[in-house]
Write an enzyme that holds these catalytic residues in place. Structure first.
Site, short mmCIF file in Angstrom:
data_model
loop_
_atom_site.label_atom_id
_atom_site.label_comp_id
_atom_site.label_asym_id
_atom_site.label_seq_id
_atom_site.Cartn_x
_atom_site.Cartn_y
_atom_site.Cartn_z
CB CYS A 22 36.13 45.01 41.92
SG CYS A 22 37.56 46.05 41.94
CD GLU A 24 56.80 48.46 43.67
OE1 GLU A 24 55.55 47.84 43.21
OE2 GLU A 24 56.85 48.88 44.37
CD GLU A 38 43.56 53.48 37.33
OE1 GLU A 38 42.76 53.26 38.24
OE2 GLU A 38 43.86 52.55 36.13
CD GLU A 53 50.76 45.63 43.66
OE1 GLU A 53 50.07 45.72 42.35
OE2 GLU A 53 49.91 45.47 44.70
CB CYS A 107 44.78 47.69 41.85
SG CYS A 107 44.73 46.91 43.36
CE LYS A 153 40.50 50.18 38.30
NZ LYS A 153 41.17 50.54 38.48
CD GLU A 197 49.59 60.80 37.44
OE1 GLU A 197 49.96 62.64 37.97
OE2 GLU A 197 49.23 60.70 37.74
CB SER A 231 53.08 49.15 44.32
OG SER A 231 52.80 48.68 43.08
FE1 HC0 Z 1 38.60 46.18 39.99
FE2 HC0 Z 1 40.87 45.68 39.12
S1 HC0 Z 1 40.17 44.43 39.95
S2 HC0 Z 1 40.89 47.33 40.45
O1 HC0 Z 1 38.93 45.69 41.94
O2 HC0 Z 1 43.96 45.41 40.85
O3 HC0 Z 1 37.56 48.51 39.34
O4 HC0 Z 1 36.87 44.16 38.82
O5 HC0 Z 1 39.65 46.25 37.02
O6 HC0 Z 1 42.61 47.86 37.57
O7 HC0 Z 1 41.63 43.87 37.18
C1 HC0 Z 1 37.75 47.65 39.71
C2 HC0 Z 1 37.45 45.21 39.39
C3 HC0 Z 1 39.58 46.13 38.43
C4 HC0 Z 1 42.12 47.29 37.90
C5 HC0 Z 1 41.80 44.68 38.16
C6 HC0 Z 1 42.60 45.96 40.09
#
Ligand code: HC0
Ligand code: SF4
Length: 571
Positions: free
Chosen positions: A505, A283, A362, A280, A300, A359, A367, A320
């Site tokens: 997070c 990028e 996701e 990133e 993310c 998540k 993809e 990104s």
């Molecule tokens: Fe997160 Fe992550 S930091 S989104 O906030 O970038 O869920 O803890 O795992 O994938 O590393 C959440 C936390 C993660 C991802 C990482 C990012």
């Protein structure tokens, strides 16, 4: 000072507060169900009624200001009887399928019923009025027959997240928080952030559980290798499931517990957080140097990606192209590591432990499947679900001897762990991008302008020939405000970090539920403590990351990187 008494004992307060806050501060128990210190009091459950010397009617402690001279009674027979009646009524109309409920063992109603012994107070008049279990979302399940009408999900969604997906409709037994037109939640603009599930005091909205599937995978491996990965924010929160404090660091115990569950290998999402910074950061430098779309947005947070795709598709070019660290690590495990181990992608099951409900969503993206069409991340467990699994298996979490992650995909720097906090991705990116672009380290490693809880944080960093303008935005409602400003040309930045949950997070919808008002501050501190204790605190100094570039990816943004570490978005 405000002078007052509680149950005939004298107290003083120098600040304005509610009666409930005064009671809690002074360790006087007052039952609540609809109240949460991070939300507005609504006074709906009527369990916090107390007597005062100001007139005959009992008042809800959560919604009544502390006044000078007030004499509060919380333990009279009148108060206790009213708690029992109101609680008994809530229970009588409640679905009592507790043994199969996701909230079993962590249900606020269950605890109150046990404490007050009201299970037989009124005849059970529950029927499945709503008869609606909505499992349309891969992230969440709503079972509205378990709703206690506390309004917490409605508030979490509208007040905290600015999303307004749920609103209270109907009256009496027909009252229920619904989506617009009562559509299945997956057909709404819901971003799967899980804030509603985090605040639900019972099991009416919960994560779409993968606990049973994980047990099955671990107990019937059929020759497959089960690989776990754990997100940055899990390690400062999992121990809350076992009675410890928010922010207590339990990385080693968590890894040990996952091994005891039967995992063959435990890798760290932090490794790929470091890798994300390499990709990133490169990028960003490329976009700045070559006139790419700016501001570049971090990619993310899956709730954030859902928001862009559903509500702001015009900003897709700003995202990104980097996959999230979860996506990168699963991709490396299935497409590269498996081969090194002499196995096929199909022989490996990846279970990722995340603080996040989105998540789960996701992980199902088209993809993010292998060439042969299987998901790279097979199962996503929230931190709460990992806690449940460990309890189910009777693993003595608190007395476990610490264990280390497997290598090489378990090595990480301090820059990776701070991904868990709002501002962390930005700070980590700056530590590396600055050094790569200017060939000298940032003057300070702890870059405080991007830290803390302010909703929109901005900073300008002298960056050689340009001033690099960055912003960090967390909590969905603040994001919407920021995007409005961006559209109106009121702000200008090169790089913006977005996290859908307050605090990042650590405040994820899948983290252990907390009834404290300071759990975010404490988890945040825990994360920064881990960073400070690391000898290596810059992503580009991660030796395992350097090695994987030497041996496989060649360099950031290479052809192989694009194939395995980057992605695209759709609307
Ligand atoms: Fe997160 Fe992550 S930091 S989104 O906030 O970038 O869920 O803890 O795992 O994938 O590393 C959440 C936390 C993660 C991802 C990482 C990012
Ligand atoms: Fe609202 Fe988030 Fe719950 Fe969806 S997941 S209903 S957006 S709080």
């Amino acid at each position: 000072a405000i002078k007052f008494t509680i149950n005939n004992k004298k107290y003083e307060s120098t600040t304005a507060k509610t009666i409930l806050e005064a009671c809690r501060e002074n360790d006087v128990y007052v039952p609540t169900l609809c109240y949460h210190p991070m939300l507005e009091p609504v006074g709906k459950c009527r369990l916090c009624l107390v007597e005062t010397n100001f007139g005959g009617k009992m008042v809800p402690a959560c919604a009544t200001d502390l006044r000078d001279g007030v004499e509060i009674t919380t333990n009279s027979p009148r108060v206790v009887n009213s708690v029992k009646s109101n609680l008994g009524l809530i229970l009588a109309t409640h679905n009592q399928e507790c043994s199969s409920c996701e909230a079993n063992g962590r249900c606020e109603l269950q605890d109150l019923v046990y404490r007050y012994g009201v299970e037989d107070k009124f005849p059970k008049i529950f029927e499945k009025h709503h008869n609606m279990v909505d499992s349309s979302s891969p992230a969440l399940i709503r079972d509205m027959d378990k709703c206690v009408l506390c309004y917490r999900c409605v508030q979490a969604c509208s007040l905290l997240q600015g999303m307004d997906i749920l609103s209270m409709t109907g009256r009496g037994v027909h009252a229920i928080p619904k989506t617009a037109f009562d559509s299945p939640i997956s057909e709404t603009e819901c971003i799967n952030c899980g804030a509603c599930s985090f605040y639900c005091p019972v099991g009416a909205i919960s994560e779409h559980s993968a606990v049973r599937r994980t047990l099955d995978v671990l107990e019937n491996k059929n020759g497959k290798i089960v690989v776990f990965q754990t997100a940055p924010a899990t390690r400062v929160a999992i121990s809350e499931e076992f009675g410890m404090e928010p922010g207590d660091i339990s990385t080693g115990r968590m890894v040990a517990a996952i091994r005891k569950l039967g995992a063959d290998v435990v890798f760290d999402t932090n490794f790929s957080a470091d890798l994300t910074i390499m990709e990133e950061g490169s990028e960003l430098l490329d976009r700045v140097a070559n006139g790419g779309t700016l501001p570049m947005f971090t990619s993310c947070c899956p709730g954030w990606i859902n928001m862009v795709e559903k509500l702001y598709p015009e900003f897709i070019p700003n995202l990104s192209s980097c996959r999230s660290p979860q996506g990168m690590l699963s991709s490396i495990i299935k497409n590269h590591w498996a081969e090194k181990m002499g196995r096929k992608p199909e022989d490996v099951i990846v279970v990722s432990v995340m603080p996040c409900t989105a998540k789960k969503d996701e992980a199902r993206r088209e993809e993010l499947k292998t060439e042969s069409g299987i998901p790279e991340t097979d199962i996503v467990l929230t931190t709460r679900e990992l806690g449940r699994l460990i309890k189910l298996k009777k693993i003595p979490f608190l007395s476990l001897e610490e264990s280390e992650y497997n290598n090489p995909l378990g090595e990480s720097t301090g820059a990776a762990v701070i991904f868990g906090n709002t501002g962390g991705v930005m700070e980590a990116a700056l530590r590396t991008a600055y050094e790569i672009a200017l060939e000298k380290p940032m003057p300070t490693l702890n870059y405080t302008p991007v830290r803390g809880f302010q909703g929109i944080k901005e900073a300008t960093i002298p960056f050689g020939e340009i001033d690099l303008k960055v912003a960090v935005v967390h909590q969905a409602s603040n994001i919407r405000e920021y995007l409005k400003k961006l559209k109106n040309g009121e702000v200008e930045h090169h790089f913006v970090e977005f996290m859908i949950c307050k605090g990042g997070c650590i405040g994820g919808g899948g983290e252990p539920k907390s009834l404290t008002s300071d759990y975010l501050e404490r988890r945040m501190k825990g994360i920064y403590n881990i960073d400070e204790r690391k000898t290596t605190r810059k992503s580009h100094e991660n030796q395992a990351v350097q090695q994987i570039y030497e041996q496989f990816f060649e360099k950031p943004l290479s052809h192989k990187s694009h194939k395995l570490l980057h992605t695209h978005y759709t609307n």
